[in-house]
Write a protein that holds these residues in place. Structure first.
Motif, PDB file in Angstrom:
ATOM      1  N   MET A 149       0.857  -1.241   0.090  1.00 18.04           N
ATOM      2  CA  MET A 149       0.122   0.027  -0.235  1.00 18.04           C
ATOM      3  C   MET A 149       0.866   1.175   0.000  1.00 18.04           C
ATOM      4  N   VAL A 150       1.953   1.309   0.792  1.00 23.77           N
ATOM      5  CA  VAL A 150       2.772   2.339   0.954  1.00 23.77           C
ATOM      6  C   VAL A 150       4.236   2.114   0.221  1.00 23.77           C
ATOM      7  N   PRO A 151       4.637   2.979  -1.045  1.00 20.88           N
ATOM      8  CA  PRO A 151       5.683   2.323  -1.471  1.00 20.88           C
ATOM      9  C   PRO A 151       6.965   2.848  -0.804  1.00 20.88           C
ATOM     10  N   GLY A 152       8.232   2.204  -1.114  1.00 19.83           N
ATOM     11  CA  GLY A 152       9.227   2.686  -0.205  1.00 19.83           C
ATOM     12  C   GLY A 152       9.850   4.171  -0.550  1.00 19.83           C
ATOM     13  N   PRO A 153      10.485   4.538   0.740  1.00 20.58           N
ATOM     14  CA  PRO A 153      11.057   5.997   0.542  1.00 20.58           C
ATOM     15  C   PRO A 153      11.842   6.096  -0.724  1.00 20.58           C
ATOM     16  N   VAL A 154      11.730   7.407  -0.925  1.00 25.40           N
ATOM     17  CA  VAL A 154      12.905   7.845  -2.231  1.00 25.40           C
ATOM     18  C   VAL A 154      13.685   9.168  -1.501  1.00 25.40           C
ATOM     19  N   TRP A 155      14.819   8.753  -1.304  1.00 21.16           N
ATOM     20  CA  TRP A 155      15.574   9.780  -0.703  1.00 21.16           C
ATOM     21  C   TRP A 155      16.246  10.668  -1.619  1.00 21.16           C
ATOM     22  N   ALA A 156      16.126  12.061  -1.144  1.00 23.44           N
ATOM     23  CA  ALA A 156      16.998  13.119  -2.029  1.00 23.44           C
ATOM     24  C   ALA A 156      17.417  14.098  -0.826  1.00 23.44           C
ATOM     25  N   SER A 157      18.196  15.127  -1.333  1.00 25.29           N
ATOM     26  CA  SER A 157      18.838  16.055  -0.333  1.00 25.29           C
ATOM     27  C   SER A 157      17.712  16.506   0.577  1.00 25.29           C
TER      28      SER A 157
END
Length: 154
Positions: free
Chosen positions: A1-9
């Motif tokens: 249901m919730v996608p994984g995190p997508v890290w950025a600055s």
């Protein structure tokens, strides 16, 4: 249901529209999971700088149906979340609102022993995801948080 995190600055993550199709449910869910990862990074960073008598602990109640998390989702998803997923609280895959509140109270009151910097999964100290242990991200996030709130400091 919730996608994984997508890290950025941290500077990019602090801006609206940080994820593709910003008005979409997918972007909102990605922002949610990414903010959870950021919170764990900040707990680790705070744990290295604790003021006397203050502990920083991350708490994960697990999936808690009935909290309104999917209130802006499409109609089918809302139906599933409201009518079907509450039954998952009878399984290990979800937590009732009452149990989630008790678990959090136990952490806050010290019934669940959790040293500073801990990650508590429901009612036990556990290791968070491998991705959450990144000292460089933690330092970048700490520096960005200090910079972003400096203008509001009294």
């Amino acid at each position: 249901m919730v996608p994984g995190p997508v890290w950025a600055s941290p500077d990019a993550l602090a801006r609206t529209g940080a994820f593709p199709r910003p008005g979409s449910t997918a972007a909102g869910r990605t922002a949610y999971s990414t903010s959870k990862l950021a919170t764990i990074h900040l707990v680790h960073a705070y744990a290295r700088r604790p003021p006397a008598g203050i502990d920083a602990v991350a708490h994960n109640p697990a999936f808690v149906p009935g909290t309104g998390l999917a209130r802006n989702a499409d109609p089918v998803s809302r139906l599933v979340v409201r009518r079907i997923l509450p039954a998952t609280t009878l399984t290990p895959f979800a937590t009732s609102r009452g149990a989630a509140g008790r678990y959090l109270a136990d952490v806050v009151l010290g019934t669940t022993k959790a040293p500073t910097g801990s990650y508590v999964d429901r009612n036990r100290v556990a290791r968070s995801s491998g991705e959450s242990y990144d000292p460089q991200r933690e330092a970048e996030l700490w520096d960005a948080a200090e910079r972003l709130v400096a203008a509001y400091a009294v």
